[in-house]
Motif scaffolding. Structure first.
Motif, PDB file in Angstrom:
ATOM      1  N   GLY A  19       0.975   0.609  26.614  1.00  0.00           N
ATOM      2  CA  GLY A  19       2.031   0.888  25.644  1.00  0.00           C
ATOM      3  C   GLY A  19       2.215   2.365  25.358  1.00  0.00           C
ATOM      4  O   GLY A  19       3.193   2.757  24.715  1.00  0.00           O
ATOM      5  N   ASP A  20       1.298   3.194  25.834  1.00  0.00           N
ATOM      6  CA  ASP A  20       1.380   4.636  25.608  1.00  0.00           C
ATOM      7  C   ASP A  20       2.227   5.340  26.664  1.00  0.00           C
ATOM      8  O   ASP A  20       2.415   6.562  26.593  1.00  0.00           O
ATOM      9  CB  ASP A  20      -0.050   5.227  25.623  1.00  0.00           C
ATOM     10  N   PHE A  21       2.777   4.600  27.622  1.00  0.00           N
ATOM     11  CA  PHE A  21       3.419   5.278  28.745  1.00  0.00           C
ATOM     12  C   PHE A  21       4.659   6.065  28.344  1.00  0.00           C
ATOM     13  O   PHE A  21       4.975   7.087  28.963  1.00  0.00           O
ATOM     14  CB  PHE A  21       3.750   4.318  29.887  1.00  0.00           C
ATOM     15  N   GLY A  74       2.540   8.724  19.770  1.00  0.00           N
ATOM     16  CA  GLY A  74       1.759   9.713  20.502  1.00  0.00           C
ATOM     17  C   GLY A  74       1.488  10.921  19.637  1.00  0.00           C
ATOM     18  O   GLY A  74       1.527  10.848  18.402  1.00  0.00           O
ATOM     19  N   ASP A  75       1.233  12.052  20.263  1.00  0.00           N
ATOM     20  CA  ASP A  75       0.866  13.242  19.510  1.00  0.00           C
ATOM     21  C   ASP A  75       2.057  13.953  18.886  1.00  0.00           C
ATOM     22  O   ASP A  75       1.914  14.635  17.880  1.00  0.00           O
ATOM     23  CB  ASP A  75       0.114  14.223  20.430  1.00  0.00           C
ATOM     24  N   ASP A  76       3.247  13.812  19.473  1.00  0.00           N
ATOM     25  CA  ASP A  76       4.417  14.569  19.036  1.00  0.00           C
ATOM     26  C   ASP A  76       5.467  13.633  18.447  1.00  0.00           C
ATOM     27  O   ASP A  76       6.119  12.884  19.180  1.00  0.00           O
ATOM     28  CB  ASP A  76       5.008  15.334  20.223  1.00  0.00           C
ATOM     29  N   PRO A  77       5.675  13.663  17.125  1.00  0.00           N
ATOM     30  CA  PRO A  77       6.674  12.762  16.524  1.00  0.00           C
ATOM     31  C   PRO A  77       8.090  13.018  17.016  1.00  0.00           C
ATOM     32  O   PRO A  77       8.935  12.111  16.963  1.00  0.00           O
ATOM     33  CB  PRO A  77       6.545  13.037  15.017  1.00  0.00           C
ATOM     34  N   ALA A  78       8.355  14.215  17.533  1.00  0.00           N
ATOM     35  CA  ALA A  78       9.693  14.507  18.044  1.00  0.00           C
ATOM     36  C   ALA A  78       9.993  13.731  19.318  1.00  0.00           C
ATOM     37  O   ALA A  78      11.156  13.580  19.694  1.00  0.00           O
ATOM     38  CB  ALA A  78       9.839  16.010  18.309  1.00  0.00           C
ATOM     39  N   LYS A  79       8.951  13.222  19.979  1.00  0.00           N
ATOM     40  CA  LYS A  79       9.118  12.471  21.224  1.00  0.00           C
ATOM     41  C   LYS A  79       8.851  10.980  21.028  1.00  0.00           C
ATOM     42  O   LYS A  79       8.674  10.245  21.994  1.00  0.00           O
ATOM     43  CB  LYS A  79       8.183  13.035  22.299  1.00  0.00           C
ATOM     44  N   TYR A  80       8.870  10.538  19.788  1.00  0.00           N
ATOM     45  CA  TYR A  80       8.570   9.142  19.462  1.00  0.00           C
ATOM     46  C   TYR A  80       9.582   8.193  20.102  1.00  0.00           C
ATOM     47  O   TYR A  80      10.793   8.403  20.007  1.00  0.00           O
ATOM     48  CB  TYR A  80       8.585   8.986  17.947  1.00  0.00           C
ATOM     49  N   GLY A  81       9.094   7.178  20.784  1.00  0.00           N
ATOM     50  CA  GLY A  81       9.958   6.186  21.418  1.00  0.00           C
ATOM     51  C   GLY A  81       9.120   5.029  21.929  1.00  0.00           C
ATOM     52  O   GLY A  81       7.884   5.021  21.802  1.00  0.00           O
ATOM     53  N   ALA A  82       9.769   4.061  22.540  1.00  0.00           N
ATOM     54  CA  ALA A  82       9.119   2.802  22.886  1.00  0.00           C
ATOM     55  C   ALA A  82       8.941   2.634  24.393  1.00  0.00           C
ATOM     56  O   ALA A  82       9.827   2.983  25.178  1.00  0.00           O
ATOM     57  CB  ALA A  82       9.922   1.622  22.341  1.00  0.00           C
ATOM     58  N   THR A  83       7.810   2.074  24.771  1.00  0.00           N
ATOM     59  CA  THR A  83       7.569   1.634  26.141  1.00  0.00           C
ATOM     60  C   THR A  83       8.071   0.197  26.250  1.00  0.00           C
ATOM     61  O   THR A  83       7.754  -0.637  25.396  1.00  0.00           O
ATOM     62  CB  THR A  83       6.068   1.686  26.482  1.00  0.00           C
ATOM     63  N   VAL A  84       8.852  -0.095  27.278  1.00  0.00           N
ATOM     64  CA  VAL A  84       9.481  -1.415  27.367  1.00  0.00           C
ATOM     65  C   VAL A  84       9.153  -2.105  28.681  1.00  0.00           C
ATOM     66  O   VAL A  84       8.922  -1.466  29.707  1.00  0.00           O
ATOM     67  CB  VAL A  84      11.011  -1.331  27.168  1.00  0.00           C
ATOM     68  N   TRP A  85       9.132  -3.426  28.613  1.00  0.00           N
ATOM     69  CA  TRP A  85       8.844  -4.287  29.755  1.00  0.00           C
ATOM     70  C   TRP A  85      10.074  -5.119  30.112  1.00  0.00           C
ATOM     71  O   TRP A  85      10.766  -5.636  29.228  1.00  0.00           O
ATOM     72  CB  TRP A  85       7.702  -5.254  29.415  1.00  0.00           C
ATOM     73  N   LEU A 112       0.804  -1.217   0.000  1.00  0.00           N
ATOM     74  CA  LEU A 112       0.000   0.000   0.000  1.00  0.00           C
ATOM     75  C   LEU A 112       0.842   1.275   0.000  1.00  0.00           C
ATOM     76  O   LEU A 112       0.296   2.381  -0.043  1.00  0.00           O
ATOM     77  CB  LEU A 112      -0.934   0.017   1.215  1.00  0.00           C
ATOM     78  N   GLY A 113       2.156   1.114   0.053  1.00  0.00           N
ATOM     79  CA  GLY A 113       3.042   2.277   0.034  1.00  0.00           C
ATOM     80  C   GLY A 113       2.987   3.099   1.304  1.00  0.00           C
ATOM     81  O   GLY A 113       3.196   4.327   1.273  1.00  0.00           O
ATOM     82  N   LEU A 114       2.750   2.445   2.436  1.00  0.00           N
ATOM     83  CA  LEU A 114       2.639   3.145   3.713  1.00  0.00           C
ATOM     84  C   LEU A 114       4.004   3.244   4.398  1.00  0.00           C
ATOM     85  O   LEU A 114       4.869   2.390   4.214  1.00  0.00           O
ATOM     86  CB  LEU A 114       1.662   2.416   4.637  1.00  0.00           C
ATOM     87  N   GLU A 115       4.165   4.284   5.208  1.00  0.00           N
ATOM     88  CA  GLU A 115       5.371   4.452   6.014  1.00  0.00           C
ATOM     89  C   GLU A 115       5.028   4.269   7.485  1.00  0.00           C
ATOM     90  O   GLU A 115       3.905   4.545   7.921  1.00  0.00           O
ATOM     91  CB  GLU A 115       5.971   5.845   5.791  1.00  0.00           C
ATOM     92  N   VAL A 116       6.007   3.802   8.250  1.00  0.00           N
ATOM     93  CA  VAL A 116       5.801   3.618   9.689  1.00  0.00           C
ATOM     94  C   VAL A 116       5.452   4.957  10.321  1.00  0.00           C
ATOM     95  O   VAL A 116       6.170   5.942  10.140  1.00  0.00           O
ATOM     96  CB  VAL A 116       7.055   3.014  10.342  1.00  0.00           C
ATOM     97  N   PRO A 117       4.337   5.025  11.068  1.00  0.00           N
ATOM     98  CA  PRO A 117       3.924   6.299  11.658  1.00  0.00           C
ATOM     99  C   PRO A 117       4.726   6.639  12.910  1.00  0.00           C
ATOM    100  O   PRO A 117       5.081   5.764  13.688  1.00  0.00           O
ATOM    101  CB  PRO A 117       2.458   6.045  12.016  1.00  0.00           C
ATOM    102  N   THR A 118       4.980   7.915  13.107  1.00  0.00           N
ATOM    103  CA  THR A 118       5.635   8.366  14.334  1.00  0.00           C
ATOM    104  C   THR A 118       4.738   9.330  15.115  1.00  0.00           C
ATOM    105  O   THR A 118       5.176   9.923  16.099  1.00  0.00           O
ATOM    106  CB  THR A 118       6.980   9.047  14.030  1.00  0.00           C
ATOM    107  N   SER A 119       3.487   9.478  14.678  1.00  0.00           N
ATOM    108  CA  SER A 119       2.503  10.270  15.421  1.00  0.00           C
ATOM    109  C   SER A 119       1.162   9.557  15.338  1.00  0.00           C
ATOM    110  O   SER A 119       0.917   8.746  14.427  1.00  0.00           O
ATOM    111  CB  SER A 119       2.368  11.686  14.853  1.00  0.00           C
TER     112      SER A 119
END
Length: 443
Positions: A212-214, A308-319, A170-177
């Motif tokens: 996962g949103d933490f 989340g809302d801000d792609p500049a703060k994109y990162g992962a919640t880890v367990w 589908l030509g999609l890119e991984v979202p960061t927001s």
């Protein structure tokens, strides 16, 4: 922020975390299998209680095979329990009644604290293998001055497993927001494919949009975990309420598989691997299940962090990994055998046994262990978050407060039965009961 010493091939330090899961924790308890590794020569028998998911049992079998090959005088039987809240209740009941097997697997973090470790578990602080564990892990199995658990499984992230093949088509890119994620969902739905998979037959799987949103919550409110523990922050308030709101938004947009209420965890993974759905909010160690059930499709499944809302703060919640524990009811020769088994689990040989039994979902917590070079695509997608230190521990590793009813509440919100705001308020009430039971100040 403290460093997490984990390794992959080639050996590379993976920076991480602060203190530190999803209570993520088929046979019912009481179904047994056994291995003695020595043709029936064992003089001591112990039982290992583990989860009843396929990967849990594969890992248990691999560990037992490796352990009994080295210790033919010890037989290890396997007993299983369900996951989620039902499994939590079984663990608590069996500890309370003195009916817990000699070794059992269970969560680290807040759920570990909830089983009263100082009363119910054997301290492992002085065992030689403790020095070889990542300190981030030992922090989340420590009560008072003692360490009580050894890691089983790996560090992992809670985000979105996605069908990369369909993304490419589908030509999609991984979202960061979040807006980019919802835009991708709209295109996927227009293509006639379910954008988001949910599997509410097993209620524990419903929690990822919230838990996962933490990373996003902490990025906006760095003191949230501390404030939450002290009853100065709530899930019904910004920014934590957004996880509940996102669940409602996805439901109202009609982006879920129509059978979300009856779909099981295994069926959800099958839908993902086969491209019947494209996004499955889930822990990365679920790729082990796909590798076991559909190995020819494992490279079609990738991973991205829950945006989340801000792609500049994109990162992962880890367990942090789950752990194996020894109840205080284990004594004598069985106690020595149980300690030997736990030490094997926390060794390089134990890591290899686990990796051979099931594809790892992330880096190990045993610092000498390296990941195989052929880990699944989703794990390869996860590793850069660790390498760059762009990760945040799930709230249950930064706070002892986690309400037992979250999985039921998220099912209701995710099914349109309850609004996001009402669900968040109900969860605040749920965690208050837990905090009061723990005797936390401010509650």
């Amino acid at each position: 922020m403290k460093s997490m010493r984990a390794r992959r091939a080639p050996a590379t330090a993976l920076a991480l975390l602060a203190t530190g899961a999803l209570a993520l924790s088929a046979c019912q308890a009481g179904d047994l299998g056994s291995a003695d590794g020595g043709g029936g020569t064992a003089s001591t028998t112990i039982t290992f209680l583990t989860g009843n998911e396929e990967v849990d049992m594969l890992i248990a079998d691999g560990l037992i095979e490796g352990f009994t090959a080295q210790n033919p005088d010890i037989a290890v039987q396997v007993e299983t329990r369900p996951g989620g809240g039902e499994g939590d209740n079984i663990v608590k009941t069996r500890l309370a009644t003195g009916d817990m097997p000699e070794v059992f697997g269970y969560n680290s973090g807040s759920l570990f604290q909830a089983i009263n470790p100082q009363q119910n578990l054997v301290p492992l602080t002085d065992e030689p293998f403790i020095d070889g564990l990542d300190p981030t892990f030992t922090e989340v199995v420590t009560a008072g001055e003692d360490v009580y658990g050894a890691p089983i499984g790996t560090f992992r992230s809670g985000g979105v497993l996605y069908n990369a093949r369909i993304y490419e088509e589908l030509g999609l890119e991984v979202p960061t927001s979040w807006d980019e994620f919802m835009a991708n969902n709209a295109e996927i739905k227009a293509a006639g494919i379910d954008p988001v998979i949910q599997s509410y037959q097993e209620t524990w799987t419903s929690q990822l949009f919230v838990l996962g949103d933490f990373h996003n919550v902490a990025a906006e409110s760095p003191s949230f975990a501390e404030d939450y523990t002290a009853n100065r922050a709530k899930y019904s308030e910004e920014p934590a309420v957004r996880g509940f709101q996102h669940m409602q938004e996805v439901y109202e947009a009609d982006y879920l598989n129509s059978d979300f209420a009856s779909t099981s965890f295994a069926q959800g993974l099958q839908k993902l691997a086969e491209g019947e759905g494209v996004h499955y909010p889930m822990l990365t160690d679920a790729v082990s299940n796909i590798a076991a059930a559909q190995p020819d499709r494992i490279d079609d499944v990738g991973f991205f962090a829950l945006p989340g809302d801000d792609p500049a703060k994109y990162g992962a919640t880890v367990w942090a990994p789950n752990a194996v524990y020894i109840p205080t009811t284990t004594e004598g020769a069985e106690l020595e055998a149980a300690k030997a088994f736990v030490a094997f689990v926390a060794s390089e040989e134990g890591c290899r046994a686990q990796a051979e039994a099931a594809a790892p979902g992330g880096p190990f917590a045993v610092t000498a262990c390296e990941l195989p070079t052929d880990v699944p695509r989703a794990v390869q997608d996860l590793i850069p978050f660790f390498d760059e230190g762009n990760v945040t521990p799930a709230l249950e590793f930064a706070s002892p407060v986690k309400g037992p009813a979250l999985e039921q509440i998220t099912v209701e919100v995710g099914s349109g039965i309850r609004s996001a705001e009402d669900g968040a308020v109900l969860y605040d009430e749920d965690v208050q009961k837990q905090a009061e039971q723990l005797g936390l100040p401010g509650w």
